[in-house]
Design a protein around this motif. Structure first.
Motif: not given
Ligand code: WTA
Length: 701
Positions: A102-112, A119-129
């Protein structure tokens, strides 16, 4: 680029060995650019992980993790061969995969997450989420009274809710047991029973090849099957593919079935402290096929397993937090557990999850996804490579993605397919690591370290750091490298990724993996307990291993092991079937597929209807993956005088080979009848050597 150092290896073999006729392939070198950025560049790494430094060398992997309490003993062998790693240590896998990033990569995607409909959009899940969701689900599970040591079975498709639920279990020490989503409800039910789960977590539906599959229907079958076997399931928790909307036709059962999204409303924003668990506590079960009908639940540990997949993800997959990594496998198999979820997340990776089939809607799909998301590490199986090559050999050229490294796993890859992967998919830039391992082994056994070793098509490479393979013949004599002979490949030493036991069956664990080459069952010395992998293999003069396939009666379909007994028992669920025998046949795309021979009960006329129902039974009992290529109704099975079905003879017929000497059989005449039925009146056998796994198939009766 490839050096052509082809030479034919001459072989003279005894009955205890396996003949190998194999042309040596040339080497391919990793690029300077790849080497410069690689995580592992120490050319002495294999020596540092030599047996002289065993087991302490594996501290390097354990030290990549965050421990709540440090371990005192690296390897405890007192209950050999049930090894304990990093004993005394307290750890939590969910903390290591989520919180500490979380500290360093909280806003980075853990999963895409990439849904199958384009046609359905990707869902990005950050480490925080991810942290938020994992905590809420953990709160929900805790609220149901689940605690460390309880088992929960999942039957989930490839959606983010799967790793979220896994990590929520890991947070509390609940042992998860994910059954591959494509398996049938019955297969799921027998695994529920074996593990003793009282809770099943599933999803209403998912997209597969353009249609929304009603997956909830399988849950009802699974619960019924488990009940028939004596295991009650109290609760079925159902994720919704489209939250808030039920996308299955099968009704919910009041009092038993609950929507996860409804239950979660009571747990919004809750935090659940990760439990400090013993290193040798179990993290999950992963069922795998054996030679009997009963699947084997490989039990993996928290500390040892997590250390091993974290270390190998960093050094072999070469994952950096900045990479976009895509393992196009299913989390329902061990590859997904180790190398989509636990290993990559413990390295703060961005891991891509793709819901659907690689060729939907066309063979350019994976390359479009790679281009759009900037994927630079790509991991897949030979069966997918063969399929994509067949359907769209030129497709990769149309897209501007650039891979630095690629991996293959699951079955031997033919040098032809390897070269297409290298030239077309990797655009002659990406390194390829061919990773050989098993469900039971947690992580890689045989592989190159990509920045250090040259690649050789068709060979996995040397042992991974700290893995010391040895090849024995049937008598236990070592087969030396460069001899051109093959035998049973074993690992001399324990390693942290190895399963701890088979769930609830210590005897079977010892019998299946150790008994054959152990000389003293009371020994506490790990040197007396080589681990038998169940694969035939040979070692070339350069030390690289080439895996020939399973030596037991297990069929590897598209990189996944299916037990022959499981398939045969499925056939016998059709009441008209008296006997069934299944054999592997070569298949251009899937590598091997099952082909079924049945004999019907007296008085039952052979009919297409019986054949159709046998096919359906396989799909229902095991899953579509077990669908036989052909079903033949034969007048009788070829049998030995003691009445054993000679599967070897059937395998030869199915694979268009000469059946050899059958005069010792009880009923030699039937062989010719079956041969004409399958191959036609004129002889259509080929003289080409059978692949070793098929040649060996059914020999040990
Ligand atoms: C085969 C999958 C050759 C092998 C991780 C093994 C391979 C079985 C390779 C385990 C490879 C896996 N080259 N053969 N790179 N990788 N295998 O348990 O026969 O689903 O015993 O684990 O797949 O399959 P499992």
């Amino acid at each position: 680029m490839a050096k052509t150092a082809k030479k034919e290896e001459l072989t003279e073999v005894t009955e205890a060995q396996i003949a190998v006729h194999w042309k040596e392939e040339g080497y391919y070198q990793p690029s300077e650019k790849f080497i410069a950025q690689a995580n592992m560049r120490d050319t002495h790494i294999l020596e540092k992980f030599g047996l002289a430094n065993f087991p302490d060398c594996f501290r390097a992997y354990a030290d990549m993790l965050t421990w709540f309490e440090p371990y005192r003993t690296v390897l405890d062998t007192s209950d050999a061969p049930f090894w304990k790693w990093f004993v005394g240590g307290k750890i939590n896998a969910s903390y290591n995969c989520v919180d500490r990033n979380l500290a360093k990569y909280g806003s980075k995607a853990a999963f895409i997450f990439v849904p199958e409909p384009e046609a359905e959009p990707d869902a990005t899940i950050t480490y925080q989420q991810l942290h938020t969701s994992v905590n809420e689900v953990a709160a929900l599970l805790r609220g149901l009274g689940l605690k460390a040591g309880d088992r929960v079975t999942f039957h989930m498709p490839m959606v983010p809710e799967l790793p979220i639920t896994m990590l929520a279990c890991a947070r509390l020490g609940i042992i998860h047991s994910q059954v591959f989503g494509g398996f049938s409800g019955q297969a799921c039910g027998s695994r529920i029973q074996d593990s003793g789960s009282r809770v099943l977590i599933t999803m209403d539906s998912y997209w597969r090849n353009g249609s929304l599959v009603d997956h909830k229907a399988n849950a009802d079958i699974a619960v019924r099957t488990a009940k028939d076997l004596g295991q009650d399931v109290d609760k079925v928790l159902v994720w919704q593919r489209y939250p808030g909307k039920y996308s299955a036709k099968t009704p919910m059962v009041p009092g038993r079935d609950f929507f996860m999204n409804d239950l979660l409303k009571d747990h919004k924003g809750k935090n659940v402290e990760p439990v400090a668990l013993p290193s040798e506590g179990p993290l999950f079960l992963m069922y795998s096929s054996g030679t009997t009908g009963k699947p084997k639940g490989a039990q993996h540990s928290i500390g040892g397993y997590l250390a091993y997949v974290t270390g190998t993800s960093r050094w072999i997959l070469d994952i950096h937090p900045e990479d976009v990594y895509w393992c196009m496998a299913d989390i329902g198999w061990i590859t997904g557990h180790s190398y989509i979820v636990y290993g990559p997340l413990a390295n703060a990776a961005t891991s891509v999850l793709y819901e659907g089939v690689p060729t939907f809607p066309d063979a350019g799909r994976p390359w479009r996804i790679a281009e759009r998301l900037g994927v630079n590490i790509f991991h897949t199986a030979p069966t997918a490579i063969r399929m994509l090559r067949k359907l769209g050999p030129q497709e990769p050229r149309k897209y501007k993605y650039r891979f630095k490294s690629m991996t293959t796993v699951g079955e031997p890859i033919e040098p032809e397919a390897w070269r297409w992967y290298y030239d077309e998919v990797g655009k002659r830039e990406a390194v390829i690591t061919d990773t050989w391992w098993l469900t039971e082994t947690g992580g890689f056994l045989g592989t190159t370290v990509p920045a250090i070793h040259a690649m050789k098509p068709g060979s996995c490479g040397p042992g991974a750091p700290g893995i010391h393979p040895v090849i024995y013949d049937e008598t236990g004599a070592e087969i030396s490298k460069g001899s051109g002979k093959a035998g049973n490949i074993c690992i001399r030493n324990p390693w942290p990724g190895l399963m701890q036991t088979l769930w609830g069956d210590r005897d079977r664990y010892v019998k299946t993996y150790f008994a054959k080459y152990n000389k003293d069952p009371r020994s506490k010395d790990w040197r007396d307990w080589p681990f038998m992998c169940g694969d035939g293999a040979m070692q070339a003069a350069d030390g690289y291993y080439r895996i020939l396939g399973r030596i037991d009666d297990v069929i590897n379909v598209a990189g996944h092991r299916l037990g022959t007994k499981e398939i045969e028992s499925a056939c016998l669920t059709v009441p008209e079937v008296a006997e069934a025998a299944v054999v592997p046949v070569q298949d251009e795309v899937k590598g091997r597929v099952p082909e079924v021979y049945i004999a019907v009960k007296p008085g039952v006329p052979p009919s297409q209807d019986v054949i159709d129902r046998v096919i359906k039974a396989n799909e229902e009992v095991i899953g579509k993956i077990a669908r036989p290529k052909h079903v033949y109704i034969v007048p009788d099975m070829p049998k030995t005088r003691s009445g054993k079905i000679m599967r070897r003879v059937l395998a030869a017929i199915s694979n268009r080979r000469d059946v050899g000497d059958v005069t010792t059989l009880a009923n030699p005449d039937v062989v010719e009848q079956i041969r004409t039925m399958v191959q036609g009146k004129d002889t259509v056998t080929t003289r080409e050597e059978l692949p070793e796994d098929i040649a060996k198939f059914g020999q040990v009766e």
